[in-house]
Design an enzyme around this catalytic site. Sequence first.
Site, short mmCIF file in Angstrom:
data_model
loop_
_atom_site.label_atom_id
_atom_site.label_comp_id
_atom_site.label_asym_id
_atom_site.label_seq_id
_atom_site.Cartn_x
_atom_site.Cartn_y
_atom_site.Cartn_z
CG ASN A 38 -1.87 -0.80 1.06
OD1 ASN A 38 -2.36 -1.25 -0.23
ND2 ASN A 38 -2.55 -1.36 2.10
N GLY A 39 0.45 2.21 -0.77
CA GLY A 39 1.22 3.56 -0.72
C GLY A 39 2.31 3.46 -1.80
CB SER A 40 4.01 0.97 -3.76
OG SER A 40 2.97 0.15 -4.13
CE LYS A 42 -0.94 -1.78 -5.19
NZ LYS A 42 -0.16 -1.45 -4.00
CD GLU A 161 -4.53 -4.00 -4.73
OE1 GLU A 161 -4.93 -5.31 -4.60
OE2 GLU A 161 -3.73 -3.71 -4.13
P1 ADP Z 1 -1.45 2.24 -3.82
O1 ADP Z 1 -2.40 2.16 -4.86
O2 ADP Z 1 0.03 1.51 -4.31
O3 ADP Z 1 -1.52 1.84 -2.48
P2 ADP Z 1 -1.21 5.22 -4.23
O4 ADP Z 1 -1.02 5.43 -5.67
O5 ADP Z 1 -2.81 5.15 -3.79
O6 ADP Z 1 -0.64 3.88 -3.79
O7 ADP Z 1 -0.73 6.42 -3.09
C1 ADP Z 1 0.58 6.45 -3.48
C2 ADP Z 1 1.09 7.76 -2.11
O8 ADP Z 1 0.28 8.70 -2.64
C3 ADP Z 1 0.54 7.44 -0.99
O9 ADP Z 1 1.38 7.74 -0.16
C4 ADP Z 1 -0.80 8.07 -0.56
O10 ADP Z 1 -1.10 8.51 0.54
C5 ADP Z 1 -0.64 9.35 -1.44
N1 ADP Z 1 -1.98 9.94 -2.20
C6 ADP Z 1 -2.76 9.01 -2.87
N2 ADP Z 1 -3.77 9.86 -3.45
C7 ADP Z 1 -3.57 11.20 -3.04
C8 ADP Z 1 -4.02 12.30 -2.99
N3 ADP Z 1 -5.25 12.57 -3.80
N4 ADP Z 1 -3.36 13.45 -2.40
C9 ADP Z 1 -2.54 13.47 -1.65
N5 ADP Z 1 -1.77 12.16 -1.31
C10 ADP Z 1 -2.23 11.16 -2.08
#
Ligand code: ADP
Length: 268
Positions: A38-40, A42, A161
Amino acid sequence: MSILKINNLTFRYKHKFIFDNFNLEIEPGSWVTIAGPNGSGKTTLVKILAGLEKSYANITIFNKPLNKKNMHEIRSNIGFVFDNPDNFFACETVLDELAFSLENLGVYPETIKKKIKEVSSLLKIDDLLNENPYDLSGGEKQKAALACALMLEPRILILDEAFLMIDVNEREVILKTLKEYNRKKRVTIISFTHNLDESIYSDRLIILNNGIITIDGSFPEVFCEERVMRKIGLEVPFAIELSEKLKVYNLIDDLELDLERLVSLIWK
Ligand code: ADP
C-alpha cells in the site's frame, strides 16, 4: 514494439513526489503484474494512464502520445477495472450495465445480446444479469465490473486490485479464465495488486516500492529476491515458501507458485 511506453514520468501530490523519472514499457499481448505494498503508487499510476491525474511524462499508448487530442481514442481501447466498483454502475440491472457502452456506440441489439451471453458465461455471472448491481456482494460487483470492461473487447485491460473482494477459490478460476482470454484474444493485461498470489499467470512481474521499480523479471527471477519482497512488506505466497524449502532438499528443481502443480511435482 511496445504497446504502452512511459518515459520519464514525474508526479507529485502537493510536495510529495510519487514518481520521479519513472520508466516502463509493456509488450503487446503480455500479462504484466505490477505488485507493491500500500502506498507504493499503483493507483496513482492507473489514474495517470486513465487521464484522471495530470503528470509530466511522455506516455505513448498504441503508438500515440497520451494527450487531450488522443485521450478518447486511446481510452476507448482500454478496459479499466478499479478496486471499488461502488460508484461505477449507472443502470438498474447488470444486463443493462453490460449493454450500456455498446448501446452508446450504436451496436445492433442482436450483437449486444450475443456479446452479453459470451461475456457472462465466460465469467459465470449469468445468474446476476437481472440483479441490481448495487445489491450485489463486493466480489459479484467486481466480476460485473470486469464483465463490463470485456464487453468492449479492449486491446489493453488495466486492473487495479480488481480481485480484492472475490473469494480465493473463485479468484483462482477467474485468473485462469483471464489467462485463456489473454492468450486467445492477445489482449494485453496490466494488473496492479498488493497480493502476489494474483501474479500466478502473468508473464512478467514488476515489484513497485515508493514509486520505484525494485525488481522486474520473469517469475523465477523475481521470486529469487523474496528477501527484498519481505523487506518492503509484500507477503510471499505459501507455494513459493514451500517450494524454496523443497528445493533445498533437492526435491524439486524450480520455484513453483501454483500449488496444484507443486503437489503434482512432489508426487511424481
Ligand atoms: P497504492 O495504490 O500503491 O496503495 P497510491 O497510488 O494510492 O498507492 O498512493 C501513493 C501515495 O500517494 C500514498 O502515500 C498516498 O497516501 C498518496 N496519495 C494518494 N492519493 C493522494 C491524494 N489525492 N492526495 C495526496 N496524496 C495522495
